[in-house]
Design a protein around this motif. Structure first.
Motif, PDB file in Angstrom:
ATOM      1  N   ALA A 293       0.846  -1.190   0.000  1.00 46.91           N
ATOM      2  CA  ALA A 293       0.000   0.000   0.000  1.00 46.91           C
ATOM      3  C   ALA A 293       0.880   1.238   0.000  1.00 46.91           C
ATOM      4  CB  ALA A 293      -0.920  -0.007   1.223  1.00 46.91           C
ATOM      5  N   LEU A 294       1.121   1.775  -1.161  1.00 47.12           N
ATOM      6  CA  LEU A 294       2.004   2.924  -1.296  1.00 47.12           C
ATOM      7  C   LEU A 294       1.198   4.216  -1.200  1.00 47.12           C
ATOM      8  CD1 LEU A 294       4.337   1.652  -4.133  1.00 47.12           C
ATOM      9  CD2 LEU A 294       4.856   1.864  -1.705  1.00 47.12           C
ATOM     10  N   HIS A 295       1.482   4.987  -0.187  1.00 43.77           N
ATOM     11  CA  HIS A 295       0.815   6.267   0.008  1.00 43.77           C
ATOM     12  C   HIS A 295       1.779   7.395  -0.343  1.00 43.77           C
ATOM     13  CE1 HIS A 295       3.037   6.075   3.857  1.00 43.77           C
ATOM     14  NE2 HIS A 295       2.616   4.824   3.880  1.00 43.77           N
ATOM     15  N   GLU A 296       1.306   8.614  -0.255  1.00 40.68           N
ATOM     16  CA  GLU A 296       2.107   9.750  -0.699  1.00 40.68           C
ATOM     17  C   GLU A 296       3.418   9.898   0.056  1.00 40.68           C
ATOM     18  OE1 GLU A 296      -0.997   9.717   0.068  1.00 40.68           O
ATOM     19  OE2 GLU A 296      -2.233  10.685  -1.458  1.00 40.68           O
ATOM     20  N   ASP A 297       3.445   9.429   1.304  1.00 42.61           N
ATOM     21  CA  ASP A 297       4.616   9.640   2.149  1.00 42.61           C
ATOM     22  C   ASP A 297       5.359   8.344   2.459  1.00 42.61           C
ATOM     23  OD1 ASP A 297       4.072  12.535   2.616  1.00 42.61           O
ATOM     24  OD2 ASP A 297       2.279  11.739   3.596  1.00 42.61           O
ATOM     25  N   SER A 298       5.133   7.304   1.663  1.00 45.37           N
ATOM     26  CA  SER A 298       5.846   6.046   1.879  1.00 45.37           C
ATOM     27  C   SER A 298       7.348   6.279   1.788  1.00 45.37           C
ATOM     28  CB  SER A 298       5.431   5.008   0.835  1.00 45.37           C
ATOM     29  OG  SER A 298       4.087   4.636   0.981  1.00 45.37           O
ATOM     30  N   MET A 299       8.088   5.643   2.688  1.00 47.06           N
ATOM     31  CA  MET A 299       9.537   5.832   2.731  1.00 47.06           C
ATOM     32  C   MET A 299      10.249   4.700   2.000  1.00 47.06           C
ATOM     33  SD  MET A 299       9.865   7.313   6.625  1.00 47.06           S
ATOM     34  CE  MET A 299      11.558   7.868   6.423  1.00 47.06           C
ATOM     35  N   LEU A 300      11.376   5.037   1.393  1.00 49.75           N
ATOM     36  CA  LEU A 300      12.058   4.145   0.462  1.00 49.75           C
ATOM     37  C   LEU A 300      12.581   2.873   1.118  1.00 49.75           C
ATOM     38  CD1 LEU A 300      13.344   3.475  -2.254  1.00 49.75           C
ATOM     39  CD2 LEU A 300      15.259   4.964  -1.642  1.00 49.75           C
ATOM     40  N   TYR A 301      13.209   2.990   2.282  1.00 52.75           N
ATOM     41  CA  TYR A 301      13.936   1.848   2.847  1.00 52.75           C
ATOM     42  C   TYR A 301      13.016   0.659   3.105  1.00 52.75           C
ATOM     43  CZ  TYR A 301      17.149  -0.731   5.899  1.00 52.75           C
ATOM     44  OH  TYR A 301      17.943  -1.698   6.457  1.00 52.75           O
ATOM     45  N   GLU A 302      11.932   0.902   3.820  1.00 49.73           N
ATOM     46  CA  GLU A 302      11.028  -0.199   4.134  1.00 49.73           C
ATOM     47  C   GLU A 302      10.292  -0.709   2.890  1.00 49.73           C
ATOM     48  OE1 GLU A 302      11.930   1.967   7.826  1.00 49.73           O
ATOM     49  OE2 GLU A 302      11.324   2.571   5.814  1.00 49.73           O
ATOM     50  N   THR A 303       9.994   0.193   1.964  1.00 45.67           N
ATOM     51  CA  THR A 303       9.381  -0.236   0.703  1.00 45.67           C
ATOM     52  C   THR A 303      10.313  -1.181  -0.040  1.00 45.67           C
ATOM     53  OG1 THR A 303       8.165   1.859   0.527  1.00 45.67           O
ATOM     54  CG2 THR A 303       8.407   0.561  -1.482  1.00 45.67           C
ATOM     55  N   ALA A 304      11.601  -0.840  -0.062  1.00 51.56           N
ATOM     56  CA  ALA A 304      12.585  -1.675  -0.751  1.00 51.56           C
ATOM     57  C   ALA A 304      12.729  -3.035  -0.068  1.00 51.56           C
ATOM     58  CB  ALA A 304      13.928  -0.959  -0.805  1.00 51.56           C
TER      59      ALA A 304
ATOM     60  N   CYS B 296       0.316  -0.959  -4.999  1.00 52.28           N
ATOM     61  CA  CYS B 296      -1.002  -0.316  -5.055  1.00 52.28           C
ATOM     62  C   CYS B 296      -0.857   1.154  -4.691  1.00 52.28           C
ATOM     63  CB  CYS B 296      -1.962  -1.011  -4.092  1.00 52.28           C
ATOM     64  SG  CYS B 296      -2.236  -2.754  -4.482  1.00 52.28           S
ATOM     65  N   THR B 297      -1.217   2.032  -5.623  1.00 58.17           N
ATOM     66  CA  THR B 297      -1.082   3.468  -5.426  1.00 58.17           C
ATOM     67  C   THR B 297      -2.464   4.120  -5.467  1.00 58.17           C
ATOM     68  OG1 THR B 297      -0.802   3.851  -7.793  1.00 58.17           O
ATOM     69  CG2 THR B 297       1.193   3.459  -6.520  1.00 58.17           C
ATOM     70  N   PRO B 298      -2.587   5.333  -4.922  1.00 58.40           N
ATOM     71  CA  PRO B 298      -3.906   5.969  -4.862  1.00 58.40           C
ATOM     72  C   PRO B 298      -4.611   6.091  -6.207  1.00 58.40           C
ATOM     73  CG  PRO B 298      -2.382   7.116  -3.416  1.00 58.40           C
ATOM     74  CD  PRO B 298      -1.565   6.112  -4.180  1.00 58.40           C
ATOM     75  N   ASP B 299      -3.861   6.372  -7.281  1.00 57.08           N
ATOM     76  CA  ASP B 299      -4.505   6.544  -8.584  1.00 57.08           C
ATOM     77  C   ASP B 299      -4.157   5.434  -9.577  1.00 57.08           C
ATOM     78  OD1 ASP B 299      -1.886   7.138  -9.072  1.00 57.08           O
ATOM     79  OD2 ASP B 299      -2.236   9.166  -9.828  1.00 57.08           O
ATOM     80  N   GLY B 300      -3.441   4.414  -9.087  1.00 57.98           N
ATOM     81  CA  GLY B 300      -3.098   3.307  -9.962  1.00 57.98           C
ATOM     82  C   GLY B 300      -1.934   3.578 -10.898  1.00 57.98           C
ATOM     83  N   SER B 301      -1.317   4.758 -10.767  1.00 54.19           N
ATOM     84  CA  SER B 301      -0.178   5.075 -11.632  1.00 54.19           C
ATOM     85  C   SER B 301       1.064   4.358 -11.128  1.00 54.19           C
ATOM     86  CB  SER B 301       0.065   6.588 -11.659  1.00 54.19           C
ATOM     87  OG  SER B 301       0.343   7.056 -10.347  1.00 54.19           O
ATOM     88  N   PRO B 302       2.053   4.130 -11.997  1.00 54.04           N
ATOM     89  CA  PRO B 302       3.250   3.385 -11.598  1.00 54.04           C
ATOM     90  C   PRO B 302       3.918   3.992 -10.369  1.00 54.04           C
ATOM     91  CG  PRO B 302       3.208   3.678 -13.972  1.00 54.04           C
ATOM     92  CD  PRO B 302       2.077   4.507 -13.422  1.00 54.04           C
ATOM     93  N   ALA B 303       4.346   3.108  -9.480  1.00 56.76           N
ATOM     94  CA  ALA B 303       5.007   3.567  -8.263  1.00 56.76           C
ATOM     95  C   ALA B 303       6.409   4.046  -8.592  1.00 56.76           C
ATOM     96  CB  ALA B 303       5.065   2.427  -7.252  1.00 56.76           C
ATOM     97  N   ARG B 304       6.785   5.215  -8.104  1.00 58.85           N
ATOM     98  CA  ARG B 304       8.081   5.791  -8.480  1.00 58.85           C
ATOM     99  C   ARG B 304       9.238   4.936  -7.984  1.00 58.85           C
ATOM    100  NH1 ARG B 304       9.137  10.759  -4.285  1.00 58.85           N
ATOM    101  NH2 ARG B 304       7.989   9.943  -2.498  1.00 58.85           N
ATOM    102  N   TRP B 305       9.066   4.232  -6.855  1.00 60.85           N
ATOM    103  CA  TRP B 305      10.153   3.419  -6.315  1.00 60.85           C
ATOM    104  C   TRP B 305      10.086   1.965  -6.763  1.00 60.85           C
ATOM    105  CZ3 TRP B 305       9.317   5.883  -0.874  1.00 60.85           C
ATOM    106  CH2 TRP B 305       9.958   7.118  -0.835  1.00 60.85           C
TER     107      TRP B 305
END
Length: 313
Positions: free
Chosen positions: A7-18, A43-52
């Protein structure tokens, strides 16, 4: 194939996502007894590709309802209301039976969704007090690496997120798979959730000029038998006055403070020296190796030997 949704939100941080992407998004079917690993969806709010996570399948937040496990990475924003659509998606996934795991300060997102009410949870030790203040219905544990509360799991700060992810692999694919993955990542294979977060002990923040020299003297003589009476004499106080002053200025009663200092000394010696456990027990004032092992395990959550293996400089 079990589906993991991040669940990727606007303020998701890189380290834990990775960390989550590395554990669940790399095909390691060879480690699994069933020959099946995970399917990872960002999964992003608008379904657009996740930057990370540009190379992973991306869906809108509604796809979380189809996931078997939902991972909520840490957030840099601890106050204010997260994206309502994200909270609704997490509640819907939970209601559908998905396992929800928050990494580090991702616990604040789960708390805002109401998924931690009445549960035991953890987060990074620096923010545990704030989580408890904002959400008094949560039993916040600042002294563990992660909490498995059944359908909802939370981890402490940073690398403890990896411990929780390995724990999930252990649950899904067994110990051999989790250990094999840990070896590939060059990390310890299993740190139990109840192990203490390794927190650098702060200096006594409010110690006055009268009490400070006495405490410095005690630290310099931890290898000797120390009594409350001697500490009070050094401070020019009665034992009752010492107890009141130490509680006010250090947050500890005298004997508790001494015990904490001995554990801290033992940690320092384990990190910096090759002294035996018996020698460290004597130098820290614990007396015997058996006494040190018992108190160290209780305070830190691991044995002195395990601590040295993890932190030897």
């Amino acid at each position: 194939m079990p589906v993991v949704g991040i669940a990727l939100h606007e303020d998701s941080m890189l380290y834990e996502t990775a960390i989550a992407a590395e554990v669940f998004g790399v095909d390691r079917r060879d480690l699994s007894p069933s020959g099946v690993w995970y399917e990872l969806i960002a999964c992003t709010p608008d379904g657009s590709p996740a930057r990370w996570l540009p190379n992973f399948q991306t869906e809108g937040l509604a796809a979380l309802a189809e996931a078997d496990t939902v991972i909520v990475p840490s957030t840099s924003v601890l106050h204010g209301q997260p994206n309502p659509a994200l909270l609704d998606a997490l509640r819907l996934a939970y209601a559908g039976g998905a396992r929800i795991a928050a990494l580090c300060t991702g616990s604040f997102v789960l708390a805002a969704a109401g998924l931690l009410d009445g549960r035991t949870a953890t987060t990074h030790w620096m923010h545990a007090e704030e989580l408890a203040r904002l959400h008094p219905g949560i039993d916040v544990r600042a002294d563990v690496l992660y909490v498995d509360d059944g359908q909802v799991l939370t981890s402490a700060g940073k690398t403890a997120a990896l411990d929780l992810c390995l724990h999930l692999v252990h649950l899904d694919h067994g110990a051999a798979a989790a250990n094999g993955l840990a070896r590939r990542l060059v990390v310890p294979s299993h740190r139990p959730g109840g192990q203490a977060q390794f927190i650098t002990p702060p200096a006594d923040p409010r110690v006055t000029d009268q009490l400070g020299p006495a405490l410095d003297w005690a630290r310099a003589h931890l290898d000797k038998p120390l009594t409350v009476q001697e500490l009070a004499r050094r401070a020019g106080l009665s034992t009752r006055q010492l107890a009141r002053r130490m509680l006010a200025e250090t947050g500890f009663a005298p004997l508790t403070w001494l015990h904490h200092q001995r554990i801290t000394r033992a940690q320092d010696l384990l990190e910096r020296t090759g002294a035996s456990v018996e020698q460290i027990a004597a130098q820290s004032g614990m007396g015997t190796a058996a006494t040190l092992r018992r108190h160290f395990q209780r305070a830190v959550g691991v044995s002195p030997t395990a601590y040295r293996t993890a932190f030897r400089i």
